[in-house]
Design an enzyme around this catalytic site. Structure first.
Site, PDB file in Angstrom:
ATOM      1  N   HIS A   1     -18.146  12.304 -16.976  1.00  0.00           N
ATOM      2  CA  HIS A   1     -16.494  13.044 -16.457  1.00  0.00           C
ATOM      3  C   HIS A   1     -15.971  11.597 -15.982  1.00  0.00           C
ATOM      4  CE1 HIS A   1     -12.748  14.533 -14.870  1.00  0.00           C
ATOM      5  NE2 HIS A   1     -13.086  13.420 -14.414  1.00  0.00           N
TER       6      HIS A   1
ATOM      7  N   TRP B   1     -20.037   6.743 -11.619  1.00  0.00           N
ATOM      8  CA  TRP B   1     -19.820   6.204 -12.503  1.00  0.00           C
ATOM      9  C   TRP B   1     -19.621   4.851 -12.374  1.00  0.00           C
ATOM     10  CZ3 TRP B   1     -15.254   2.494 -12.926  1.00  0.00           C
ATOM     11  CH2 TRP B   1     -14.605   2.828 -12.198  1.00  0.00           C
TER      12      TRP B   1
ATOM     13  N   GLU C   1     -10.229  -3.112 -12.849  1.00  0.00           N
ATOM     14  CA  GLU C   1     -10.071  -1.709 -13.680  1.00  0.00           C
ATOM     15  C   GLU C   1      -9.122  -1.190 -13.277  1.00  0.00           C
ATOM     16  OE1 GLU C   1     -11.321  -1.634 -16.753  1.00  0.00           O
ATOM     17  OE2 GLU C   1     -11.286   0.965 -16.236  1.00  0.00           O
TER      18      GLU C   1
ATOM     19  N   HIS D   1     -14.131  -1.584  -1.513  1.00  0.00           N
ATOM     20  CA  HIS D   1     -14.879  -0.484  -1.855  1.00  0.00           C
ATOM     21  C   HIS D   1     -15.974  -0.385  -0.788  1.00  0.00           C
ATOM     22  CE1 HIS D   1     -12.073   0.567  -5.492  1.00  0.00           C
ATOM     23  NE2 HIS D   1     -11.865  -1.095  -5.984  1.00  0.00           N
TER      24      HIS D   1
ATOM     25  N   SER E   1       8.458   2.480 -16.510  1.00  0.00           N
ATOM     26  CA  SER E   1       9.909   0.975 -16.533  1.00  0.00           C
ATOM     27  C   SER E   1      10.483   1.301 -17.452  1.00  0.00           C
ATOM     28  CB  SER E   1       9.736  -0.183 -16.516  1.00  0.00           C
ATOM     29  OG  SER E   1       8.530  -0.605 -14.690  1.00  0.00           O
TER      30      SER E   1
ATOM     31  N   TYR F   1      -5.591  -1.862 -12.191  1.00  0.00           N
ATOM     32  CA  TYR F   1      -5.098  -1.854 -12.414  1.00  0.00           C
ATOM     33  C   TYR F   1      -4.947  -2.015 -13.638  1.00  0.00           C
ATOM     34  CZ  TYR F   1      -4.274  -2.294  -7.162  1.00  0.00           C
ATOM     35  OH  TYR F   1      -4.421  -2.574  -5.708  1.00  0.00           O
TER      36      TYR F   1
ATOM     37  N   THR G   1       3.809  -3.161  -5.151  1.00  0.00           N
ATOM     38  CA  THR G   1       3.548  -2.266  -5.447  1.00  0.00           C
ATOM     39  C   THR G   1       5.543  -1.188  -4.733  1.00  0.00           C
ATOM     40  OG1 THR G   1       1.553  -2.018  -5.065  1.00  0.00           O
ATOM     41  CG2 THR G   1       2.833   0.151  -5.088  1.00  0.00           C
TER      42      THR G   1
ATOM     43  N   LYS H   1       8.294  -2.246  -6.777  1.00  0.00           N
ATOM     44  CA  LYS H   1       8.385  -1.719  -8.323  1.00  0.00           C
ATOM     45  C   LYS H   1       9.041  -0.193  -7.425  1.00  0.00           C
ATOM     46  CE  LYS H   1       5.112  -3.184 -11.078  1.00  0.00           C
ATOM     47  NZ  LYS H   1       5.869  -3.538 -11.506  1.00  0.00           N
TER      48      LYS H   1
ATOM     49  N   HIS I   1     -12.121  -3.395  -8.917  1.00  0.00           N
ATOM     50  CA  HIS I   1     -10.744  -3.577  -8.406  1.00  0.00           C
ATOM     51  C   HIS I   1      -9.788  -3.719  -9.692  1.00  0.00           C
ATOM     52  CE1 HIS I   1      -8.536  -1.798  -5.517  1.00  0.00           C
ATOM     53  NE2 HIS I   1      -7.481  -2.874  -5.977  1.00  0.00           N
TER      54      HIS I   1
ATOM     55  N   ASP J   1       3.187  -6.825 -37.473  1.00  0.00           N
ATOM     56  CA  ASP J   1       1.983  -6.100 -36.677  1.00  0.00           C
ATOM     57  C   ASP J   1       1.816  -6.787 -35.987  1.00  0.00           C
ATOM     58  OD1 ASP J   1      -0.796  -4.467 -37.321  1.00  0.00           O
ATOM     59  OD2 ASP J   1       0.086  -3.761 -39.063  1.00  0.00           O
TER      60      ASP J   1
END
Lengths: 292, 517
Positions: B69, B134, B247, B295, B260, B249, B320, B323, B245, B98
């Site tokens: 999953h 995972w 990843e 982690h 935005s 983001y 963060t 934002k 980590h 393109d």
């Protein structure tokens, strides 16, 4: 950066990428079966690799044809340059994973194992090591007995290979210089020398590997020293092989009269790649061979 | 270039295309398919957890479901969906004809279905698919059957696809902008993708290295992760999370870009603090490389390491927060309307902030010893990845689908989908915070009796959430097939180059670059 007026080359629909993907899939599936000792695996691998090789020839062949036909303007050329540059960056990060593993085991994992008196009492650590249950390390250049290995020294073939790769960086620059001066003879001769040096490097490395396996008791399975040694130098050797093939392609193109002093991304992309391989080797020479 | 709209028809159009819009469409439908596949696995997980005890599936199969999953959702659904958005939108937003490397673009996409096939095939191998989570930690992943090899090779090919796609995105943004489109005039979605592509190029090869070491430990006798040979299983965790980590983001920065774009449109005000948004994004990207070991607080790191990773992790709250406050300031005193995309954007910002706050709780090392590997973590990252990334993707789909298809979606159905998703999502994941704090471990098919009620709420929520996505599928198909004709500008407050071309956008746009002032 500014876009040229409506002249950016947009290729027609192309069958090469999707067929290449099929090749990648067949190669991967074959490799999985091969690793699990299923006999169809090696045949699938050959088939998948063949698809990739043929399609690369088709795909690159088409791009080379377009390039020689003058289809690419400066902006397209810049896209190719960025593409190659960032691809090399991703390769650097791939090697970084293995260098990171090397530093981690040398600086942290092995000392911790040696400090801990409960897990493997008496294990002393140090580097090179094949771990508490692996073969015992003996002095370089001495004859290993059963369950012993001797580490690879730096000042024989590896030092020679360092010299060879550094020289090849010089020769490829001489070839580039010849191309920029529009001196075809200089381009072809110095490229040939670069290829010869690349092949010599690989031959020496093949000898080194066979010596390690047969005379030094040093294999991929020789604990974490053998693992980091062979994976780092092995992936590097694979990249040298690819680089040499790329050099041969641009050498043949040079003989056929491709490239001009102003328009030769194909040459430069390969030269960048070759310098990248060179720099990785310097890291290997220092951290894998020398500082032990 | 051949400035005509002719292209092969039928299957060969999609197999051979070099057009960014076609490839974007392929990415989006592929990711939607994977979203449903991964969602079905989540339904199996929640059905099993309806009651304590084992009823529906074997524990080993349950573990495969949680593992696959996650892999399917991360690598098959969210990442390709954002790449699909990038393909459709980046050239339109920067005024390019393109993507920079169109054939490579086709290859990036067509690697994906083959990789996904390998990943799904792993479930049918002797011994089953990957069941170690995972994160693929050894020693479990060094042991399993050949399903693990399928997974490793699938990860390799998915990674190739991401690397090639990122190279293309960077080259497009840096080299294909219309005259006058300076870097600091780029829409924020473009900026966030530029930085995301850099993160991908820096982190995916490291993952490739990590799984390669797993593979050689499995089959070629190396001892990277085996202490008997001087290796260390914890080393895998370090290498994995050095990828892992950035990843997260990678999954969420493009979502920030989407927020935005949407919020200024429906607040009818320019984005507040554009420059600070760009720098906040870059700061988050930088920090993402020096926080990975948060982690693995419980793995037994030296105290200095625990402290360094705790403080660096807390720092992420600063950019963060910049934002979040910028989005709020954009809405402040705006002439707001609440069409479906705006609902998704507001809900996304709000719920992502919930995930951010629980992230701050998790960043505190001593507290994490309690939370680690509990349902609290599961709740936290679903509030970031679902509420951040997936809600942004849903909002983006409603926001841009009039441009893609030329049809307006049905607003009532869109809002129904939104509210069902909201109810389903919060009902599924909010109770999981309490479960985790009370000590329920993650990745377990059975649980103690006192956790039953919250688990049942969670399962009911999950089924609502799942069913709501079938409604989404219906809305998408209905909008592709027909609907009220969309204007070129589509939204009253919309700004940007993509709204200057007709709806639906012609096959080739900006063959002559526009002048940006």
């Amino acid at each position: 950066m500014s876009a040229a007026k409506g002249s950016y080359y947009l290729p027609e629909p192309s069958p090469w990428p999707v067929i290449t993907s099929v090749g990648v899939f067949v190669l991967a599936l074959g490799f999985i079966l091969f690793m699990n000792s299923i006999s169809a695996g090696s045949w699938l691998m050959i088939g998948g690799a063949a698809i990739i090789v043929i399609l690369s020839a088709k795909w690159f062949g088409q791009v080379i044809g377009e390039s020689e036909a003058g289809t690419f303007n400066d902006q397209v050329d810049m896209s190719f340059r960025m593409g190659m540059g960032w691809f090399i960056f991703s390769e650097v990060m791939f090697f970084a994973a293995f260098f990171g593993a090397l530093f981690y085991v040398r600086q942290l994992a092995v000392p911790w194992l040696a400090e801990n008196e409960l897990l493997w009492p008496g294990y002393e650590g140090g580097w090179p090591t094949a771990g508490p249950k692996g073969a015992e390390v003996i002095a370089a250049d001495s004859q290993p007995g059963p369950n012993q290995f001797s580490p690879m020294g730096a000042w024989g073939i590896p030092a020679l290979n360092t010299l060879i790769l550094l020289t090849s960086g010089f020769t490829v620059t001489m070839a580039h210089w010849g191309l920029k001066k529009d001196n075809r003879g200089q381009l072809v001769v110095w490229l040939f020398l670069t290829i010869a040096l690349g092949i010599t490097f690989l031959a020496f490395q093949a000898y080194e590997y066979s010596h390690a396996y047969t005379q030094m008791g040093l294999t991929l399975g020789t604990g974490v020293y053998g693992a980091t040694f062979f994976m780092l130098t092995g992936f590097h050797g694979f990249h040298v092989t690819m680089g040499t093939i790329m050099l041969i392609v641009i050498w043949l193109r040079s003989i056929k009269g491709h490239f001009t002093p102003k328009h030769h991304f194909g040459f430069e992309g390969v030269a960048w790649y070759w310098h990248f391989v060179d720099v990785v080797w310097l890291g290997l020479f220092v951290f894998v061979y020398w500082l032990v | 270039m051949s400035a005509h709209d002719s292209h092969p028809t039928g299957l060969s159009r999609w197999l051979f295309t070099t057009n960014h819009k076609d490839i974007g469409t392929l990415y989006l439908w592929f990711s939607f398919t994977m979203f449903l596949v991964g969602g079905a696995m989540a339904m199996i997980i929640r059905a099993e957890l309806w009651q304590p005890g084992l009823q529906l599936v074997e524990p080993h199969f349950f573990n495969q479901m949680t593992t696959v999953h996650a892999l399917v959702m991360v690598f098959g659904a969210v990442m390709p969906a954002f790449t699909g958005l990038a393909n459709w939108q980046l050239p339109l937003m920067i005024g390019a004809p393109d993507m920079a490397l169109p054939r490579l673009n086709n290859w990036s996409f067509w690697l994906l279905p083959f990789a996904a096939t390998l990943l799904v095939l792993s479930l049918f191998m002797p011994g089953g698919g990957p069941a170690a989570g995972w994160t693929l930690y050894p020693p479990l992943t060094v042991q399993g059957g050949m399903g693990m090899d399928f997974t490793i090779l699938a990860v390799h090919i998915l990674g190739m696809s991401s690397i090639l796609g990122s190279i293309n995105i960077i080259a497009t943004i840096l080299n294909m902008r219309a005259p006058g489109m300076t870097l600091m005039k780029m829409p924020l979605f473009v900026w966030t993708w530029l930085i995301t592509a850099f993160l991908l190029l820096a982190s995916i090869p490291v993952l490739a290295g990590a799984v390669t070491m797993l593979l050689t430990d499995r089959h070629f006798g190396t001892h990277f992760f085996d202490a008997a040979g001087g290796g260390d299983p914890v080393m895998f965790q370090h290498i994995f999370w050095f990828f892992g980590h950035p990843e997260v983001y990678i999954l969420v920065l493009p979502a920030f870009g989407v927020f935005s774009q949407i919020i200024p449109t429906f607040a009818r005000k320019p984005l507040f603090g554009y420059t600070s948004m760009v720098f906040a994004t870059a700061t988050i990207a930088f920090l993402s490389f020096i926080v990975w070991a948060h982690h693995m607080y419980t793995v037994g790191m030296p105290m200095a390491g625990e402290l360094f990773f705790m403080y660096s992790t807390m720092l992420i709250a600063v950019p963060t927060g910049v934002k979040i406050f910028n989005w709020m300031a954009t809405m402040w005193r705006g002439s707001m309307t609440f069409e479906t995309p705006m609902l998704y954007a507001i809900a996304g910002v709000f719920l992502f902030a919930v995930g951010g706050v629980t992230g701050l709780m998790l960043s505190i090392t001593p507290a994490d010893f309690q939370y680690h590997d509990t349902y609290f973590v599961v709740a936290h990252f679903h509030y970031t990845i679902f509420a951040g990334s997936v809600l942004a993707l849903m909002g983006a789909a409603y926001y841009w689908i009039p441009k893609w298809t030329g049809h307006m979606y049905n607003e009532t159905l869109g809002k129904t989908h939104f509210w069902l998703t909201m109810i389903g999502f919060n009902l599924t994941f909010f109770p999981q915070h309490f479960l985790g704090l009370a000590g329920m471990p993650r990745r377990i098919p059975d649980y103690a009796l006192q956790f039953t009620e919250f688990n049942q709420w969670s399962s009911v929520g999950a089924f609502i959430l799942g069913a709501a996505q079938l409604l989404w599928l219906y809305i998408l198909i209905k909008t592709v097939k027909g609907g009220e004709k969309a204007t070129d500008k589509v939204w009253e407050g919309a700004e940007g180059l993509e709204w200057t071309v007709p709806s639906p956008a012609p096959y080739h746009t900006f063959s002559t670059p526009p002048q940006v002032r």
